[in-house]
Write a protein that holds these residues in place. Sequence first.
Motif, PDB file in Angstrom:
ATOM      1  N   PRO A 137      40.847  28.641  42.996  1.00 14.13           N
ATOM      2  CA  PRO A 137      40.502  29.312  41.748  1.00 14.13           C
ATOM      3  C   PRO A 137      40.197  30.789  41.991  1.00 14.13           C
ATOM      4  O   PRO A 137      39.794  31.174  43.088  1.00 14.13           O
ATOM      5  CB  PRO A 137      39.255  28.557  41.278  1.00 14.13           C
ATOM      6  N   ILE A 138      40.416  31.593  40.952  1.00 15.88           N
ATOM      7  CA  ILE A 138      40.163  33.024  41.104  1.00 15.88           C
ATOM      8  C   ILE A 138      38.666  33.269  41.190  1.00 15.88           C
ATOM      9  O   ILE A 138      37.852  32.484  40.705  1.00 15.88           O
ATOM     10  CB  ILE A 138      40.792  33.840  39.956  1.00 15.88           C
ATOM     11  N   SER A 139      38.311  34.360  41.819  1.00 13.95           N
ATOM     12  CA  SER A 139      36.906  34.707  41.968  1.00 13.95           C
ATOM     13  C   SER A 139      36.330  35.158  40.625  1.00 13.95           C
ATOM     14  O   SER A 139      37.062  35.532  39.712  1.00 13.95           O
ATOM     15  CB  SER A 139      36.755  35.834  42.987  1.00 13.95           C
ATOM     16  N   ALA A 140      35.021  35.122  40.538  1.00 16.98           N
ATOM     17  CA  ALA A 140      34.338  35.583  39.328  1.00 16.98           C
ATOM     18  C   ALA A 140      34.665  37.053  39.085  1.00 16.98           C
ATOM     19  O   ALA A 140      34.819  37.478  37.937  1.00 16.98           O
ATOM     20  CB  ALA A 140      32.840  35.373  39.458  1.00 16.98           C
ATOM     21  N   GLU A 141      34.801  37.812  40.159  1.00 20.83           N
ATOM     22  CA  GLU A 141      35.120  39.244  40.045  1.00 20.83           C
ATOM     23  C   GLU A 141      36.509  39.439  39.430  1.00 20.83           C
ATOM     24  O   GLU A 141      36.699  40.260  38.531  1.00 20.83           O
ATOM     25  CB  GLU A 141      35.064  39.898  41.421  1.00 20.83           C
ATOM     26  N   LYS A 142      37.481  38.663  39.894  1.00 19.41           N
ATOM     27  CA  LYS A 142      38.834  38.768  39.346  1.00 19.41           C
ATOM     28  C   LYS A 142      38.869  38.290  37.900  1.00 19.41           C
ATOM     29  O   LYS A 142      39.548  38.882  37.057  1.00 19.41           O
ATOM     30  CB  LYS A 142      39.822  37.975  40.201  1.00 19.41           C
ATOM     31  N   GLU A 143      38.136  37.240  37.599  1.00 19.73           N
ATOM     32  CA  GLU A 143      38.071  36.737  36.232  1.00 19.73           C
ATOM     33  C   GLU A 143      37.458  37.796  35.313  1.00 19.73           C
ATOM     34  O   GLU A 143      37.942  38.018  34.204  1.00 19.73           O
ATOM     35  CB  GLU A 143      37.266  35.445  36.173  1.00 19.73           C
ATOM     36  N   ALA A 144      36.425  38.476  35.784  1.00 22.53           N
ATOM     37  CA  ALA A 144      35.808  39.545  34.998  1.00 22.53           C
ATOM     38  C   ALA A 144      36.795  40.699  34.810  1.00 22.53           C
ATOM     39  O   ALA A 144      36.855  41.306  33.733  1.00 22.53           O
ATOM     40  CB  ALA A 144      34.535  40.041  35.678  1.00 22.53           C
ATOM     41  N   GLY A 145      37.591  40.974  35.826  1.00 24.84           N
ATOM     42  CA  GLY A 145      38.609  42.021  35.722  1.00 24.84           C
ATOM     43  C   GLY A 145      39.654  41.682  34.667  1.00 24.84           C
ATOM     44  O   GLY A 145      40.081  42.551  33.904  1.00 24.84           O
ATOM     45  N   LEU A 146      40.058  40.417  34.628  1.00 30.12           N
ATOM     46  CA  LEU A 146      41.013  39.981  33.604  1.00 30.12           C
ATOM     47  C   LEU A 146      40.400  40.097  32.211  1.00 30.12           C
ATOM     48  O   LEU A 146      41.065  40.516  31.266  1.00 30.12           O
ATOM     49  CB  LEU A 146      41.472  38.550  33.871  1.00 30.12           C
ATOM     50  N   ALA A 147      39.134  39.721  32.092  1.00 24.43           N
ATOM     51  CA  ALA A 147      38.460  39.841  30.795  1.00 24.43           C
ATOM     52  C   ALA A 147      38.386  41.308  30.372  1.00 24.43           C
ATOM     53  O   ALA A 147      38.567  41.627  29.193  1.00 24.43           O
ATOM     54  CB  ALA A 147      37.066  39.225  30.871  1.00 24.43           C
ATOM     55  N   ASP A 148      38.155  42.194  31.333  1.00 26.57           N
ATOM     56  CA  ASP A 148      38.138  43.634  31.022  1.00 26.57           C
ATOM     57  C   ASP A 148      39.520  44.100  30.560  1.00 26.57           C
ATOM     58  O   ASP A 148      39.634  44.872  29.610  1.00 26.57           O
ATOM     59  CB  ASP A 148      37.704  44.455  32.236  1.00 26.57           C
ATOM     60  N   GLU A 149      40.567  43.643  31.243  1.00 23.79           N
ATOM     61  CA  GLU A 149      41.936  43.991  30.843  1.00 23.79           C
ATOM     62  C   GLU A 149      42.215  43.538  29.420  1.00 23.79           C
ATOM     63  O   GLU A 149      42.809  44.265  28.630  1.00 23.79           O
ATOM     64  CB  GLU A 149      42.963  43.316  31.767  1.00 23.79           C
TER      65      GLU A 149
END
Length: 106
Positions: free
Chosen positions: A75-87
Amino acid sequence: MLANSKGRKNIAGEPSNTPNRRESGHPRETYQTPADVVSDNNLSRQQKIDILQYWKADVEARLRAQSEGMGGSNPISAEKEAGLADEESLANQAIADLKEKQLQKV
């Protein structure tokens, strides 16, 4: 029609080097952020909106798949998930701004 680097013409019939998102797979391959799409003067307002909507839909699908446990064994990291949410948020804002400018011209 979006132009590409193979000499196609843009919607106005003029030569353009702007890559076609369908050929490159994803706008992220050409643009680093949604703001880069907005600042591309080779695209019409509608082309920008179309690209941003595609970008937004892709991010939403990736986030949805991850939240449903379809991210695979890694699974993607919380940091990457937050980056996607920002995008997603940036794409939403850019779409809203472009549509608002379009309405102001009418």
